[in-house]
Write an enzyme that holds these catalytic residues in place. Sequence first.
Site, PDB file in Angstrom:
ATOM      1  CG  ASP A   8      -0.450   0.642   2.247  1.00  0.00           C
ATOM      2  OD1 ASP A   8       0.865   0.115   2.379  1.00  0.00           O
ATOM      3  OD2 ASP A   8      -0.928   0.459   3.677  1.00  0.00           O
ATOM      4  CB  CYS A  65      -0.034  -2.835   4.278  1.00  0.00           C
ATOM      5  SG  CYS A  65      -0.107  -3.602   5.477  1.00  0.00           S
ATOM      6  N   GLY A  66       1.963  -0.963   6.006  1.00  0.00           N
ATOM      7  CA  GLY A  66       2.361  -0.627   7.115  1.00  0.00           C
ATOM      8  C   GLY A  66       2.840  -1.209   8.125  1.00  0.00           C
ATOM      9  N   GLY A  68       1.682  -4.417   8.397  1.00  0.00           N
ATOM     10  CA  GLY A  68       1.526  -6.067   7.264  1.00  0.00           C
ATOM     11  C   GLY A  68       0.552  -6.433   7.513  1.00  0.00           C
ATOM     12  CB  ILE A  69      -1.654  -6.541  10.021  1.00  0.00           C
ATOM     13  CG1 ILE A  69      -0.913  -6.815  11.688  1.00  0.00           C
ATOM     14  CG2 ILE A  69      -3.334  -7.072  11.282  1.00  0.00           C
ATOM     15  CD1 ILE A  69      -1.813  -6.040  13.191  1.00  0.00           C
ATOM     16  CG  HIS A  98       6.582 -25.933  10.790  1.00  0.00           C
ATOM     17  ND1 HIS A  98       6.920 -26.178  12.195  1.00  0.00           N
ATOM     18  CD2 HIS A  98       7.855 -26.851  10.667  1.00  0.00           C
ATOM     19  CE1 HIS A  98       7.526 -25.924  13.006  1.00  0.00           C
ATOM     20  NE2 HIS A  98       8.787 -27.059  11.763  1.00  0.00           N
ATOM     21  CG  ASN A  99       2.599 -22.701   8.685  1.00  0.00           C
ATOM     22  OD1 ASN A  99       3.295 -21.882   8.834  1.00  0.00           O
ATOM     23  ND2 ASN A  99       1.855 -23.660   9.335  1.00  0.00           N
ATOM     24  NE  ARG A 132       6.010 -31.684  13.061  1.00  0.00           N
ATOM     25  CZ  ARG A 132       7.035 -31.585  13.097  1.00  0.00           C
ATOM     26  NH1 ARG A 132       7.643 -32.703  12.027  1.00  0.00           N
ATOM     27  NH2 ARG A 132       7.440 -30.492  13.462  1.00  0.00           N
TER      28      ARG A 132
END
EC number: 5.3.1.6
Length: 145
Positions: A8, A65-66, A68-69, A98-99, A132
């Site tokens: 942004d 962004c500012g 990141g959220i 892991h993700n 796993r």
Amino acid sequence: MRIAIASDHAAVELKAELREYLIGLGHEVADLGPDTTDRVDYPDFGYRLAAVVADGTARFGVALCGSGIGISIAVNRHPGCRCALVSEPLSAALAREHNDANCIAMGARLTGVDMAKACLDAFLTTSFGGGRHAGRVAKLTTPAL
């Protein structure tokens, strides 16, 4: 490797620094905007980033962004994306291992340029561990509700 990057208005300068850093590492970078610090809405750029990662146009995405959220939430609305908000290299590496994260988000107001580069390095050099973790990652795309 082709990497898409978007931000942004609050993160335009960090985006420019990271774009040049990635190019210097030999990556092809798709800068999805914006190009100025004029006010924009982060969801628009998060959705744009998610689309090109999900359709395979880019292997990975970098969302800024500012904080990141907000942009990480926008990217994660696409079922083909797993965007991790990170602030240091260990979380960036674990997001991949892991993700199987395919996008990384950072906050320009919270993460300095050098730390952001270290996070990118960790993210891009870590492979998904499988094992796993594979079943759990599958549930992120197709939740069993």
